[in-house]
Design a protein around this motif. Sequence first.
Motif, PDB file in Angstrom:
ATOM      1  N   UNK A  33       0.842  -1.201   0.000  1.00 28.53           N
ATOM      2  CA  UNK A  33       0.000   0.000   0.000  1.00 28.53           C
ATOM      3  C   UNK A  33       0.885   1.262   0.000  1.00 28.53           C
ATOM      4  N   UNK A  35       0.768   4.057   1.497  1.00 30.04           N
ATOM      5  CA  UNK A  35       1.064   4.732   2.761  1.00 30.04           C
ATOM      6  C   UNK A  35       2.000   3.980   3.680  1.00 30.04           C
ATOM      7  N   UNK A  36       2.561   2.866   3.211  1.00 34.79           N
ATOM      8  CA  UNK A  36       3.371   2.021   4.099  1.00 34.79           C
ATOM      9  C   UNK A  36       4.868   2.228   3.916  1.00 34.79           C
ATOM     10  N   UNK A  39       7.146   2.729   7.150  1.00 38.20           N
ATOM     11  CA  UNK A  39       7.212   1.517   7.961  1.00 38.20           C
ATOM     12  C   UNK A  39       8.025   0.433   7.263  1.00 38.20           C
ATOM     13  N   UNK A  43      11.169  -1.695   8.564  1.00 36.37           N
ATOM     14  CA  UNK A  43      11.244  -3.156   8.535  1.00 36.37           C
ATOM     15  C   UNK A  43      12.520  -3.618   7.842  1.00 36.37           C
TER      16      UNK A  43
ATOM     17  N   UNK B  16       9.463  -4.531  14.256  1.00 36.89           N
ATOM     18  CA  UNK B  16       9.620  -4.408  12.799  1.00 36.89           C
ATOM     19  C   UNK B  16       9.871  -5.788  12.183  1.00 36.89           C
ATOM     20  N   UNK B  19       6.752  -7.747  12.104  1.00 36.69           N
ATOM     21  CA  UNK B  19       5.937  -7.339  10.953  1.00 36.69           C
ATOM     22  C   UNK B  19       6.420  -8.045   9.682  1.00 36.69           C
ATOM     23  N   UNK B  20       7.732  -8.170   9.531  1.00 36.24           N
ATOM     24  CA  UNK B  20       8.276  -8.865   8.363  1.00 36.24           C
ATOM     25  C   UNK B  20       7.757 -10.308   8.325  1.00 36.24           C
ATOM     26  N   UNK B 218      -5.151   3.423   1.606  1.00 39.98           N
ATOM     27  CA  UNK B 218      -3.757   3.899   1.561  1.00 39.98           C
ATOM     28  C   UNK B 218      -2.853   3.046   2.446  1.00 39.98           C
ATOM     29  N   UNK B 219      -3.461   2.378   3.404  1.00 41.80           N
ATOM     30  CA  UNK B 219      -2.685   1.556   4.340  1.00 41.80           C
ATOM     31  C   UNK B 219      -3.150   0.102   4.350  1.00 41.80           C
ATOM     32  N   UNK B 220      -3.693  -0.346   3.213  1.00 41.37           N
ATOM     33  CA  UNK B 220      -4.152  -1.720   3.160  1.00 41.37           C
ATOM     34  C   UNK B 220      -4.475  -2.149   1.748  1.00 41.37           C
ATOM     35  N   UNK B 233       0.240  -4.692  11.108  1.00 37.63           N
ATOM     36  CA  UNK B 233      -0.140  -3.601  12.002  1.00 37.63           C
ATOM     37  C   UNK B 233       0.433  -2.309  11.447  1.00 37.63           C
ATOM     38  N   UNK B 234       0.046  -1.200  12.080  1.00 36.28           N
ATOM     39  CA  UNK B 234       0.627   0.085  11.692  1.00 36.28           C
ATOM     40  C   UNK B 234       0.060   0.585  10.378  1.00 36.28           C
ATOM     41  N   UNK B 235       0.937   0.898   9.440  1.00 34.00           N
ATOM     42  CA  UNK B 235       0.499   1.512   8.188  1.00 34.00           C
ATOM     43  C   UNK B 235       0.402   0.510   7.047  1.00 34.00           C
ATOM     44  N   UNK B 236       0.430  -0.787   7.372  1.00 34.56           N
ATOM     45  CA  UNK B 236       0.336  -1.812   6.326  1.00 34.56           C
ATOM     46  C   UNK B 236      -0.497  -2.970   6.858  1.00 34.56           C
ATOM     47  N   UNK B 238      -3.340  -5.591   5.787  1.00 34.64           N
ATOM     48  CA  UNK B 238      -3.964  -6.178   4.602  1.00 34.64           C
ATOM     49  C   UNK B 238      -5.051  -7.175   4.979  1.00 34.64           C
ATOM     50  N   UNK B 273       3.020   3.074  16.704  1.00 37.97           N
ATOM     51  CA  UNK B 273       3.502   2.214  15.609  1.00 37.97           C
ATOM     52  C   UNK B 273       4.817   1.524  15.986  1.00 37.97           C
ATOM     53  N   UNK B 274       4.909   0.233  15.695  1.00 36.95           N
ATOM     54  CA  UNK B 274       6.108  -0.581  15.982  1.00 36.95           C
ATOM     55  C   UNK B 274       6.508  -0.555  17.464  1.00 36.95           C
TER      56      UNK B 274
END
Lengths: 492, 492
Positions: A33, A35-36, A39, A43, B16, B19-20, B218-220, B233-236, B238, B273-274
């Motif tokens: 996305x 906006x990511x 972040x 990562x 982070x 998230x990966x 924008x974030x998904x 989480x955060x700005x990504x 899905x 975030x994070x």
Amino acid sequence: MVAFDDLMAFQRETEALAQVMGRLGWDQETMMPKGAAQQRADEMGALESVLHARRTDSRVGDWLAAVDEGALDDVGRAQIRHIRRSHARAVRLPDTLSAQLARVTSRAQGIWAEARAADDVAHFLPVLTEVVRLKREEAAALADGRDLYDALLDDYEPGATAEGIGAMFDRMRPRLVDLRERIMGSARTPAALSGNFPAEGQMVLAREVASHFGYDWRHGRLDRSVHPFTSGSGTDVRITTRVDTAEPLGCLYSTLHEVGHGAYEQGIDPAFRLTPLGQGVSMGVHESQSRIYENQLGRSRAFCGWLFGRMGEVFGQAGAGDADAFYAAVNRVHSGHIRTEADEVHYNLHIMLRFDLERELIAGRLEVADLEEAWNARFAADFGVAVDRPANGVLQDVHWSVGLFGYFPTYTLGNVYAGCLYTALRAAVPSLDNDLARGHAEPATAWLRDHVQRHGGLSEPAATIERACGFAPHEGPLLDYLDAKFGALYDL
Amino acid sequence: MVAFDDLMAFQRETEALAQVMGRLGWDQETMMPKGAAQQRADEMGALESVLHARRTDSRVGDWLAAVDEGALDDVGRAQIRHIRRSHARAVRLPDTLSAQLARVTSRAQGIWAEARAADDVAHFLPVLTEVVRLKREEAAALADGRDLYDALLDDYEPGATAEGIGAMFDRMRPRLVDLRERIMGSARTPAALSGNFPAEGQMVLAREVASHFGYDWRHGRLDRSVHPFTSGSGTDVRITTRVDTAEPLGCLYSTLHEVGHGAYEQGIDPAFRLTPLGQGVSMGVHESQSRIYENQLGRSRAFCGWLFGRMGEVFGQAGAGDADAFYAAVNRVHSGHIRTEADEVHYNLHIMLRFDLERELIAGRLEVADLEEAWNARFAADFGVAVDRPANGVLQDVHWSVGLFGYFPTYTLGNVYAGCLYTALRAAVPSLDNDLARGHAEPATAWLRDHVQRHGGLSEPAATIERACGFAPHEGPLLDYLDAKFGALYDL
């Protein structure tokens, strides 16, 4: 063998984490996305720290010291050669310099993009000066007394030297400039394709040619991105392409180019998966695979004949009157400013210009302040036209902004290697033109897999090509191929 | 504050990397080439080793000991609470046990899938016995003298206890069984939808309802997968959904369910975030968001009226004669065997059955050998029908094979929380039914974001719901809502 086994187990985890980094890069360009971005940078930064710590881990040095190379087979010795080289590079580089380079190149890339959009060289020069300074520092740390440029080149093309490449380029350049000038003076002026080519049809054709060239969908996928690329090694090797509905050749030939890179990675011996041997041995050999698929095979008269017919079926027309006109359009030589849009004749002249300039920059014989003038003078001399604006000149490529010095010459090395391989391939696969005339290249892929791809990093780059061809690689076959192909096309 | 700052910087990198790991899981279910499964397992294994090493890193313990909690604000103290809890869990668990659990559950999942496909309970029982034994060992290591089941539950719903949940479930169960029986005795037998609903139209509608419920593109992003899920989480953040062309409600309500999970993650204060506060505080609170979007809002009469009209536009028909018949079909109560296909009335009975059985297994009061019989007896008692085959009974869920003991009750906790939130939401947003009748739920999302979502992990789960509602969460609102809704639908 305990040291060797422990080292390989550690290395396998490192390679697996490096693959994860590759997946993040792929995702960023295809799926992420909008906006990511921040972040994602966090990562990738966290993962890069992990990889850096592993690459400089003192245990690697201990294991390397303890390994008895005499007790290893060829494969084991090749693994050690790769690990030794990358560990030596990693520990020679001071952490502070790596961190500085990461920070400055990240900033420089943004400034470069702004400068290119505004045609403003002056905006870019201060940060480029900083990048060059840091890259010279990096080269000095890595060089261990050798030539600074060679130390950088070594990261992309182990074993190659600026002197050797420079001598070869100096032999190639006059012949290419001469060929270019004769083509430009020819009465033949083939037209580009015209028409509208819907995106869906382009992607259908892209998938079809990828299949016909032996791309393995069980271990890969094709998506769209702004700039086409190949990502991943082992059993997950993904490619991308781009689509322009007014110009279908970009999609198709980008696909074939990436299929070449992808087939190389997919073709490597599965026993090498997640080891240093389990990926293409150098940028030059990688580019030889992408170029031979794209150019020698993909832009051949035989394949163009099939493609002309197939495009007619898919789009209702192929944008040219007949197969010969289509073939001429696919191979049209034109005096453009942009490297990535260049034909087979101009492409290597673009590379030589960049190689000579970056070699002077790293040697400290050319100042960043004088770069634009040097670029423009050389461009006018070799291409017969003036640079009209910086975005079409010194600002066109991202490479220098992100610190990729020593990378450019591998593009032409790849073309040279492709020329050599094509000579050997034609001799080994007599059905080649018939296969291509049916739109197929699987027998060519089978030969390339057996003679180049499957070996991965087992031998050094030049030795890899020599084993496949039966002769040491040199520029002759490529230049002869270009003379013959374009001599016939332009009636020279 | 040096210890706190160092700890948070370390934690940020760990988050982070976590998230990966999430991105790899998402990719595996949506994009990964089929032939890459083994390599992906290697990649995830390597990353899991890195995460495990960070979670058990002795510096975390040192930093935690050095932090002066009195000098921190609410947010800082909440961060420390989360880090302390997960660090304590990580260090209590012996490395050998973690490795054994990973190995056995990976094997157990494969065996479970074979057993389910072959309806062969005996094939699954030996490995399930091993899983239960290891989970009891894990619980003993974590429990620190407390109840074994609570120690497992704590990973999904901090602060909850089996005793509290068990007492609540015992209060709910007779009312739900009674409601179920009255519905089954009703003369009303609404029909399911019928017709064909092309996949493209379903995905168009899925994107539309996601937008209308406040999902942030924008974030998904939304893709298809075999089992719908939310990742990141955060700005990504899905989400995925599934499509069955004969049955469009699965796609639409799966989408709304995942939009609930996704909106929660997207709605958390960006300052978190994070960090440990930057994700949903528990599975139960997470499920409250997915359930209120899916059920209380998505399956309401008001929204169904809009959806009926919109499906008519998209598909040419909505599979029902009028909006009332459509609403009845969406909320049709039926005696199925499968939890994931259950209606709002039966769903919690499925959960209570699993909770009671797994609690007995972990307590050592029920043997794995007796599990099927216990399942079948309880199912017949609560659902009024017999289990016809193990794949529709004890073998239907993946959870136990992968060691998810303590997870099931959070589904019903989520429903209970959703019932409470819905009461508060209706009072706070008087326009709710009018919004839903136009197909929109943004004002509801705004209220949920402000009162639940943005706080992330700041408060404990029950306190999070209590702050939003103004009363301590209990089962009353959910049961009253079900009585009222299904009483009207079935004329009870």
